[in-house]
Write an enzyme that holds these catalytic residues in place. Structure first.
Site, short mmCIF file in Angstrom:
data_model
loop_
_atom_site.label_atom_id
_atom_site.label_comp_id
_atom_site.label_asym_id
_atom_site.label_seq_id
_atom_site.Cartn_x
_atom_site.Cartn_y
_atom_site.Cartn_z
N ASN A 38 0.87 -1.18 0.00
CA ASN A 38 0.00 0.00 0.00
C ASN A 38 0.91 1.23 0.00
O ASN A 38 1.51 1.56 1.02
CB ASN A 38 -0.90 -0.04 1.25
CG ASN A 38 -1.78 1.19 1.35
OD1 ASN A 38 -1.81 2.02 0.43
ND2 ASN A 38 -2.49 1.31 2.46
N LYS A 74 0.11 4.27 -0.24
CA LYS A 74 -0.53 5.44 0.38
C LYS A 74 -0.29 6.69 -0.50
O LYS A 74 -0.33 6.57 -1.72
CB LYS A 74 -0.04 5.61 1.82
CG LYS A 74 -0.22 4.32 2.62
CD LYS A 74 -0.02 4.45 4.10
CE LYS A 74 -0.23 3.11 4.78
NZ LYS A 74 -0.13 3.18 6.22
N HIS A 115 -9.59 1.00 5.18
CA HIS A 115 -8.30 1.27 5.83
C HIS A 115 -8.53 2.24 7.00
O HIS A 115 -9.33 3.17 6.89
CB HIS A 115 -7.30 1.85 4.83
CG HIS A 115 -5.90 1.81 5.35
ND1 HIS A 115 -5.44 2.72 6.28
CD2 HIS A 115 -4.87 0.96 5.11
CE1 HIS A 115 -4.19 2.42 6.58
NE2 HIS A 115 -3.81 1.37 5.88
N GLU A 139 -6.89 4.65 8.01
CA GLU A 139 -6.67 6.06 7.66
C GLU A 139 -7.92 6.65 7.01
O GLU A 139 -8.23 7.82 7.21
CB GLU A 139 -5.44 6.18 6.74
CG GLU A 139 -4.15 5.95 7.53
CD GLU A 139 -2.99 5.38 6.72
OE1 GLU A 139 -3.04 5.41 5.48
OE2 GLU A 139 -2.04 4.89 7.36
N GLU A 176 -5.17 -4.86 10.56
CA GLU A 176 -4.12 -3.85 10.78
C GLU A 176 -4.38 -3.11 12.08
O GLU A 176 -5.16 -2.14 12.11
CB GLU A 176 -4.12 -2.84 9.61
CG GLU A 176 -3.90 -3.47 8.26
CD GLU A 176 -3.36 -2.45 7.25
OE1 GLU A 176 -2.29 -2.72 6.70
OE2 GLU A 176 -3.99 -1.39 7.06
N GLY A 185 2.79 2.25 10.76
CA GLY A 185 3.76 3.33 10.60
C GLY A 185 4.50 3.68 11.87
O GLY A 185 5.16 4.72 11.95
N SER A 216 3.65 -2.20 10.25
CA SER A 216 5.11 -2.28 10.40
C SER A 216 5.68 -3.64 9.99
O SER A 216 6.62 -4.14 10.62
CB SER A 216 5.53 -1.92 11.83
OG SER A 216 5.14 -0.59 12.12
P1 13P Z 1 3.15 0.34 7.63
O1 13P Z 1 3.64 -0.97 7.03
O2 13P Z 1 3.89 1.52 7.14
O3 13P Z 1 3.05 0.24 9.12
O4 13P Z 1 1.63 0.53 7.09
C1 13P Z 1 0.72 -0.49 7.20
C2 13P Z 1 -0.50 -0.15 6.44
O5 13P Z 1 -1.25 0.71 6.83
C3 13P Z 1 -0.74 -0.86 5.18
O6 13P Z 1 -2.02 -0.61 4.70
#
Ligand code: 13P
Length: 263
Positions: A13, A15, A106, A108, A178, A184, A222
């Protein structure tokens, strides 16, 4: 079928990253690594989710890869079809561009853009009606985990979509667990904690649908080359949704390798 008989998925992803030149270098670097032929189609599904703007271009680049790498949309409109909806991209438009996969739910999108269960249900319904496969994301906040609510929150998020997913359509769903506190932050859920939640999700899915034992459940938060092997070794972790580490061709490749070889 047991959880470990499921072909794993490793999806990057991206982003709101990267700039055009970096995206091109990233995808070319990944394609080059794939030429080693170490990650066979039957051992691992691969996908990348670039920005909506880059999606078609990246798909074109990936068409010449030695094996299939799915192009995944990061989002889809809650509105179906076509029409006067400035800024929106519908499931039908994605499908018309040969995009067959989409991320929905997601954290976010839920947290920053206020996407509620009812909005997500509209997206899920439209995506399935258009024939897309959905990677549906679920996960609890740190506060919810500390209050002992993690399981309940995650299972509720799965139950939320059950009202719009018809019986046969569960075959077009992949779940991504997640935990928000692991995204992150560099803090990965321990393999034991992740496996425990994945087992609960598996149990919940088998109660909701007859396809429950064959639905892939990915872990995200992560994931990196250094922890991919131990995550992949967990029986109910059927792949990874990778953020930061998917922006580096070598790291992403190593994660894919870990899942392809361990499963
Ligand atoms: P990270 O791998 O940067 O923690 O992000 C995970 C994520 O949100 C994938 O959709």
């Amino acid at each position: 079928m047991s959880g470990s008989a499921i072909t794993p998925w490793v999806v990057g992803n991206w982003k709101m990253n990267p700039m055009q030149a970096d995206a091109k270098a990233l995808v070319n670097g990944f394609k080059e690594l794939l030429q080693n032929n170490e990650i066979k189609e039957e051992n691992c599904h691969l996908g990348v989710a670039p920005s909506m703007l880059a999606l078609a271009g990246i798909q074109q680049e990936l068409a010449s890869a030695v094996r299939s790498v799915y192009s995944v949309a990061q989002d889809v409109s809650r509105i179906a079809g076509t029409g006067a909806y400035t800024g929106e991209v519908s499931a039908e438009l994605l499908k018309d561009h040969q995009i067959d996969f989409v991320l929905i739910g997601h954290s976010e999108r839920r947290e920053i853009f206020g996407e509620t269960a009812s909005i997500l249900n509209e997206k899920v319904k439209n995506a399935l009606n258009a024939g897309l496969t959905i990677i549906y994301c679920v996960g609890e906040s740190l506060e919810q985990r500390e209050n002992g609510q993690a399981e309940q929150v995650v299972l509720q998020q799965i139950c939320d979509i059950a009202s719009v997913v018809q019986a046969e359509q569960w075959q077009k769903i992949v779940i991504a667990y997640e935990p928000i506190w692991a995204i992150g932050t560099g803090k990965t859920a321990s393999p034991e904690d992740a496996q425990a939640m994945h087992a609960k999700i598996r149990e919940g899915l088998t109660q909701i649908t007859s396809f429950g034992s064959s639905i892939a459940i990915l872990y995200g938060g992560s994931v990196k080359a250094e922890n991919a092997v131990e995550l992949a070794a967990c029986p109910d972790i059927n792949g990874a949704l990778v953020g930061g580490a998917s922006l580096n061709a070598e790291s992403f490749y190593k994660i894919a390798q870990a899942f392809a070889n361990t499963k």
